[in-house]
Scaffold this motif. Structure first.
Motif, PDB file in Angstrom:
ATOM      1  N   ILE A 644      -2.621  30.385 -39.380  1.00  0.00           N
ATOM      2  CA  ILE A 644      -3.990  30.266 -39.924  1.00  0.00           C
ATOM      3  C   ILE A 644      -4.665  29.106 -39.208  1.00  0.00           C
ATOM      4  O   ILE A 644      -4.166  27.976 -39.196  1.00  0.00           O
ATOM      5  CB  ILE A 644      -3.941  29.992 -41.443  1.00  0.00           C
ATOM      6  CG1 ILE A 644      -3.206  31.144 -42.137  1.00  0.00           C
ATOM      7  CG2 ILE A 644      -5.347  29.814 -42.005  1.00  0.00           C
ATOM      8  CD1 ILE A 644      -2.926  30.877 -43.601  1.00  0.00           C
ATOM      9  N   TYR A 648     -10.400  28.249 -40.787  1.00  0.00           N
ATOM     10  CA  TYR A 648     -10.388  29.068 -42.005  1.00  0.00           C
ATOM     11  C   TYR A 648     -10.747  28.180 -43.201  1.00  0.00           C
ATOM     12  O   TYR A 648     -11.603  28.521 -44.019  1.00  0.00           O
ATOM     13  CB  TYR A 648      -9.015  29.725 -42.203  1.00  0.00           C
ATOM     14  CG  TYR A 648      -8.873  30.316 -43.597  1.00  0.00           C
ATOM     15  CD1 TYR A 648      -9.498  31.529 -43.906  1.00  0.00           C
ATOM     16  CD2 TYR A 648      -8.174  29.646 -44.599  1.00  0.00           C
ATOM     17  CE1 TYR A 648      -9.409  32.053 -45.181  1.00  0.00           C
ATOM     18  CE2 TYR A 648      -8.085  30.159 -45.881  1.00  0.00           C
ATOM     19  CZ  TYR A 648      -8.707  31.372 -46.172  1.00  0.00           C
ATOM     20  OH  TYR A 648      -8.639  31.884 -47.436  1.00  0.00           O
ATOM     21  N   TYR A 649     -10.089  27.004 -43.261  1.00  0.00           N
ATOM     22  CA  TYR A 649     -10.321  26.122 -44.415  1.00  0.00           C
ATOM     23  C   TYR A 649     -11.736  25.545 -44.374  1.00  0.00           C
ATOM     24  O   TYR A 649     -12.377  25.358 -45.393  1.00  0.00           O
ATOM     25  CB  TYR A 649      -9.273  25.003 -44.434  1.00  0.00           C
ATOM     26  CG  TYR A 649      -7.869  25.587 -44.498  1.00  0.00           C
ATOM     27  CD1 TYR A 649      -7.384  26.145 -45.688  1.00  0.00           C
ATOM     28  CD2 TYR A 649      -7.061  25.631 -43.369  1.00  0.00           C
ATOM     29  CE1 TYR A 649      -6.119  26.724 -45.733  1.00  0.00           C
ATOM     30  CE2 TYR A 649      -5.798  26.201 -43.414  1.00  0.00           C
ATOM     31  CZ  TYR A 649      -5.336  26.751 -44.599  1.00  0.00           C
ATOM     32  OH  TYR A 649      -4.103  27.335 -44.658  1.00  0.00           O
ATOM     33  N   LEU A 652     -14.387  29.735 -43.149  1.00  0.00           N
ATOM     34  CA  LEU A 652     -14.215  31.099 -43.649  1.00  0.00           C
ATOM     35  C   LEU A 652     -13.921  31.142 -45.147  1.00  0.00           C
ATOM     36  O   LEU A 652     -14.450  31.975 -45.883  1.00  0.00           O
ATOM     37  CB  LEU A 652     -13.083  31.806 -42.885  1.00  0.00           C
ATOM     38  CG  LEU A 652     -13.459  32.371 -41.521  1.00  0.00           C
ATOM     39  CD1 LEU A 652     -12.224  32.961 -40.833  1.00  0.00           C
ATOM     40  CD2 LEU A 652     -14.520  33.464 -41.651  1.00  0.00           C
ATOM     41  N   LYS A 653     -13.036  30.224 -45.569  1.00  0.00           N
ATOM     42  CA  LYS A 653     -12.622  30.241 -46.977  1.00  0.00           C
ATOM     43  C   LYS A 653     -13.852  30.113 -47.897  1.00  0.00           C
ATOM     44  O   LYS A 653     -14.016  30.921 -48.819  1.00  0.00           O
ATOM     45  CB  LYS A 653     -11.607  29.120 -47.228  1.00  0.00           C
ATOM     46  CG  LYS A 653     -10.898  29.259 -48.542  1.00  0.00           C
ATOM     47  CD  LYS A 653      -9.790  28.219 -48.642  1.00  0.00           C
ATOM     48  CE  LYS A 653      -9.256  28.218 -50.056  1.00  0.00           C
ATOM     49  NZ  LYS A 653      -8.673  26.938 -50.397  1.00  0.00           N
ATOM     50  N   PRO A 654     -14.750  29.133 -47.605  1.00  0.00           N
ATOM     51  CA  PRO A 654     -15.938  29.030 -48.462  1.00  0.00           C
ATOM     52  C   PRO A 654     -16.838  30.265 -48.397  1.00  0.00           C
ATOM     53  O   PRO A 654     -17.527  30.589 -49.359  1.00  0.00           O
ATOM     54  CB  PRO A 654     -16.684  27.820 -47.900  1.00  0.00           C
ATOM     55  CG  PRO A 654     -15.685  27.076 -47.129  1.00  0.00           C
ATOM     56  CD  PRO A 654     -14.683  28.053 -46.630  1.00  0.00           C
ATOM     57  N   ILE A 656     -15.691  33.404 -47.943  1.00  0.00           N
ATOM     58  CA  ILE A 656     -15.006  34.452 -48.703  1.00  0.00           C
ATOM     59  C   ILE A 656     -15.010  34.090 -50.191  1.00  0.00           C
ATOM     60  O   ILE A 656     -15.196  34.931 -51.059  1.00  0.00           O
ATOM     61  CB  ILE A 656     -13.567  34.627 -48.170  1.00  0.00           C
ATOM     62  CG1 ILE A 656     -13.620  35.092 -46.710  1.00  0.00           C
ATOM     63  CG2 ILE A 656     -12.747  35.622 -48.999  1.00  0.00           C
ATOM     64  CD1 ILE A 656     -12.323  34.926 -45.947  1.00  0.00           C
ATOM     65  N   ASN A 657     -14.837  32.794 -50.456  1.00  0.00           N
ATOM     66  CA  ASN A 657     -14.775  32.327 -51.834  1.00  0.00           C
ATOM     67  C   ASN A 657     -15.876  31.292 -52.049  1.00  0.00           C
ATOM     68  O   ASN A 657     -15.679  30.093 -51.804  1.00  0.00           O
ATOM     69  CB  ASN A 657     -13.377  31.722 -52.071  1.00  0.00           C
ATOM     70  CG  ASN A 657     -13.244  31.195 -53.487  1.00  0.00           C
ATOM     71  OD1 ASN A 657     -14.204  31.239 -54.259  1.00  0.00           O
ATOM     72  ND2 ASN A 657     -12.069  30.696 -53.822  1.00  0.00           N
ATOM     73  N   THR A 660     -15.898  27.343 -53.187  1.00  0.00           N
ATOM     74  CA  THR A 660     -15.663  26.188 -52.315  1.00  0.00           C
ATOM     75  C   THR A 660     -16.829  26.097 -51.341  1.00  0.00           C
ATOM     76  O   THR A 660     -17.461  27.094 -51.014  1.00  0.00           O
ATOM     77  CB  THR A 660     -14.351  26.360 -51.516  1.00  0.00           C
ATOM     78  OG1 THR A 660     -14.391  27.631 -50.908  1.00  0.00           O
ATOM     79  CG2 THR A 660     -13.134  26.204 -52.393  1.00  0.00           C
ATOM     80  N   SER A 662     -18.623  24.461 -47.569  1.00  0.00           N
ATOM     81  CA  SER A 662     -18.274  23.985 -46.226  1.00  0.00           C
ATOM     82  C   SER A 662     -19.496  23.296 -45.650  1.00  0.00           C
ATOM     83  O   SER A 662     -20.600  23.434 -46.170  1.00  0.00           O
ATOM     84  CB  SER A 662     -17.926  25.163 -45.332  1.00  0.00           C
ATOM     85  OG  SER A 662     -19.107  25.851 -45.016  1.00  0.00           O
TER      86      SER A 662
END
Ligand code: TC6
Ligand code: FAD
Length: 670
Positions: A644, A648-649, A652-654, A656-657, A660, A662
């Motif tokens: 990973i 991503y952290y 992408l993560k924010p 997708i979710n 959170t 960014s």
């Protein structure tokens, strides 16, 4: 080269060859002993664990490239010393393999700084500087180009004003545009440079002269007072080289630091002019004479990669359910690649010729005979331009011929391209160099019109233009040469006529020159093209070539000539020299030559004798295992070393979710 693991396609190609690859390889390099020596030296680099452990160049940032370039260059230098290698050609073979297409941060030191001291310094100066420079205490470069001027050397603005009271020169950069800009190895590596500056003494300007200037401490590398120096930032390529800027704030240097072999300033400020002011341009002529071979090598390597790959790559069933052919069997692929292969041979042979001419003329200059300087200048300037342009355009075609994989750094082609293409600009911008050759051709034309005898390679000028081509279906080499002579003679005359008519119409000389410069460019290009064709025809008469090799090389040479005519048909047909029927012969001959060359295509690129380490290409490997190599290259990419990626952290993560956040999302909300 090892025959292990060679793909069936490449093994079959090699078994079909109708000539002995070794015979051609020996001829191209200049004999069996030299080929053996080259292989011996390159094998040392290939076996060396130091080079094996290096990170792939294409995965490095520019700063890492510079770091790697410097560490490799120093290692190479030490190895050469250890092996006792002082011959320039031998050092080149080793370097070519150890750091292929990685422009060395010490390159300017040995390619221009040392030769400039050797050619432009007095015996006393040489005694002082050479031991230091040869032992890398002094590390130097050649600082000529400025922000405002590169081409027009007489327009340089850096000044060197002599002060007889202190017996010093004062170096100054009076304007923004006078800052030195572009010199290689300057930004971070060099502690000295040869600086081209306008000389002033006793209140008079004497034009550009060379001065030895220390810019950094030899103890701790700190920048000396009165000097500002740095790198110019990222470029199209050349990541390994710290091309730099440099300026002087009334820096004082001793009188003895002017390079005084040809012109001098005495202690009281009296100026003694050189036998010929253009002697100061000698280092540029040396490099131009060697660039022709550099460009030819780049094109030859691109041909090795694209032709081997085209013999391995299969695409599109020839008929429903049929086998997919090797892409090299497509006539359109041959149309793009085989003329480039022919051009690579032609340029390599031209490169040899021009460098040998340089050595001969230089020998004469050393003895005080400057008679051949204009011819050498015209030959080296024109061929430098012709070869770098042909090679750069050709390398790009080779890359495109490799489809998608050609765009990957894994193909090795982008690296070769960015190394060769600046040759169109440095050591004299190509169009400007062509116009220098044209200037010489115009002089030759007027001498021919006055009935004077011209030197060998321009004797065609002023010939009778009311001739028709002798071309027949067979396309004899003699008729090809005659066609190129006719085209060049006609274009030289057309340019001269245009100049004359503009002058007669009331234009001033410089206006007439500019108003004729497109035609002058055409004339110079045609002249260089003729030179390459004629030199190729002459070269393959060599006794060391076996009859089988001569048969193959004759086809390659014919293709070079025929393709060049078809690409420039207007220039050959404008005055009716060729009939439409004769053009038909040439078109049919070109297609026949493709079939002729096809069985020998892989053998012809093998004969360039580049080991895989020089090519640096997954596609051009000798064994043809391209897919495994591409896959291994992809797997080794730094981004594949973690499952990973950190982004991503961050991003992408924010997305997708959305709970959170960014930096990017925050920014979007604003
Ligand atoms: C490894 C890569 C690192 C790169 C390093 C660099 O790039 S370093 C930077 C590289 N930078 C460049 O390469 C800069 C390129 N620019 C130049 O070289 C010059 O400024 C120029 C040649 C364009 C004009 O020069 P100009 O304005 O002083 O001259 P002019 O037009 O008034 O002509 C006067 C006469 O001189 C003749 N002549 C000229 N050169 C030579 C010669 N070498 N020999 C013999 N003769 C020569 C010319 O034919 C003419 O003869 P004619 O007809 O009167 O009998
Ligand atoms: C990778 C790289 C390395 C280099 N290394 C060095 C180095 O080590 N030391 C150093 O001193 N320099 C170095 N240079 C600089 C290089 O020598 C110059 O860029 C080059 O001489 C061209 O000059 P210019 O940039 O002033 O181009 P310009 O002359 O400004 O050219 C721009 C355009 O104007 C046209 N033009 C200019 N004059 C004429 C004319 N009289 N007639 C018709 N058209 C004209 C040209 O054809 C071109 O199309 C390097 C450059 C590069 C790219």
């Amino acid at each position: 080269m090892s025959q292990e693991n060679v793909t069936p396609d490449l093994a079959r190609e090699r078994s079909k060859a109708t000539f002995d690859v070794e015979n051609l390889a020996e001829f191209m390099i200049g004999g069996r002993d030299r080929l053996k020596r080259k292989r011996f030296l390159q094998n040392i680099a290939i076996q060396d664990p130091f080079f094996k452990k290096q990170k792939s160049w294409s995965f490095c940032s520019v700063e890492e490239q510079y770091d790697m370039g410097l560490s490799k260059s120093i290692y190479i230098q030490k190895k050469l010393q250890e092996m006792g290698i002082t011959d320039m050609q031998e050092a080149f073979y080793y370097r070519e393999c150890a750091a292929a297409h990685e422009n060395s941060p010490l390159g300017l030191h040995y390619a221009m700084f040392l030769p400039t001291i050797n050619k432009q310094a007095t015996p006393e100066q040489k005694k002082k500087w050479l031991p230091l420079a040869e032992n890398y205490k002094m590390i130097g470069t050649y600082a000529q180009t400025e922000l405002g001027h590169g081409t027009f050397i007489r327009g340089l603005e850096t000044t060197a004003t002599y002060d007889p009271k202190t017996k010093e020169f004062i170096l100054d950069s009076p304007t923004l545009t006078s800052k030195k800009y572009w010199p290689g190895c300057l930004g971070k590596t060099s502690n000295h440079c040869v600086v081209m500056a306008q000389l002033y003494t006793q209140g008079k300007s004497h034009g550009p002269h060379m001065f030895m200037v220390q810019i950094r401490s030899m103890e701790d590398h700190s920048v000396l007072p009165g000097i500002e120096v740095g790198v110019i930032g990222n470029k199209f390529g050349y990541g390994t080289n710290d091309n730099g800027f440099l300026s002087f704030d009334k820096l004082r240097i001793p009188r003895e630091n002017m390079l005084m072999r040809y012109s001098q300033v005495h202690e009281d400020g009296t100026y003694v002019k050189p036998q010929n002011a253009k002697l100061a341009y000698g280092s540029m002529v040396l490099i131009r004479s060697s660039i022709v071979s550099d460009a030819a090598r780049g094109l030859a390597q691109a041909c090795v990669i694209s032709i081997r790959y085209s013999a391995v790559r299969r695409q599109t069933e020839a008929y429903p359910g049929g086998e997919e052919p090797q892409i090299l069997d497509y006539q359109t692929q041959q149309y793009r690649l085989f003329p480039l292969l022919a051009s690579a041979y032609s340029l390599q042979l031209a490169g040899k010729y021009v460098f040998n001419t340089y050595l001969e003329v230089n020998d004469q200059i050393e003895k005080g005979n400057l008679e051949s300087m204009p011819e050498l200048h015209a030959l080296s300037a024109g061929l430098k331009a012709f070869s770098t342009y042909e090679a750069s355009a050709g390398i790009e075609v080779c890359r495109i011929c490799c489809g998608g994989h050609g765009y990957s750094q894994a193909s090795g082609l982008p690296k070769i391209y960015v190394d060769v293409v600046p040759g169109c600009t440095y050591e004299g911008e190509n169009t400007v160099m062509m116009l220098q050759t044209a200037r010489y051709l115009m002089k030759c034309y007027s001498r021919a019109k006055q009935g004077q005898k011209l030197p060998g390679f321009v004797q065609y000028i002023g010939q009778n233009l009311n001739k028709k081509s002798c071309m027949s279906e067979e396309v004899a080499l003699g008729c090809l040469v005659m066609a190129y002579e006719h085209r060049a003679a006609r274009l030289v005359e057309a340019a001269a006529m245009r100049m004359q008519s503009l002058i007669q119409g009331g234009k001033k000389q410089h206006e007439a020159w500019n108003g004729s410069s497109v035609q002058l460019f055409w004339a110079a290009k045609a002249h260089c093209h003729l030179f390459c064709v004629k030199n190729f025809v002459d070269a393959i008469q060599a006794k060391s070539l076996s009859s089988k090799t001569v048969t193959v090389m004759k086809s390659v040479c014919q293709l070079y000539g025929v393709h060049g005519i078809l690409e420039n048909l207007g220039e050959f047909m404008q005055d009716g020299f060729f009939s439409g029927e004769q053009v038909g012969y040439l078109q049919r001959k070109m297609l026949a030559l493709f079939e002729n060359i096809r069985p020998n295509a892989v053998a012809l690129v093998d004969a360039f004798d580049y080991p895989d380490m020089v090519l640096g290409s997954c596609l051009g490997r000798y064994d043809g295992q391209v897919y495994q190599a591409l896959y291994d290259y992809a797997k080794s990419a730094p981004m594949n070393q973690t499952e990973i990626h950190s982004t991503y952290y961050k991003h992408l993560k924010p997305l997708i979710n959305p709970e959170t956040t960014s930096d990017a999302m925050q920014f979007a909300k604003l």
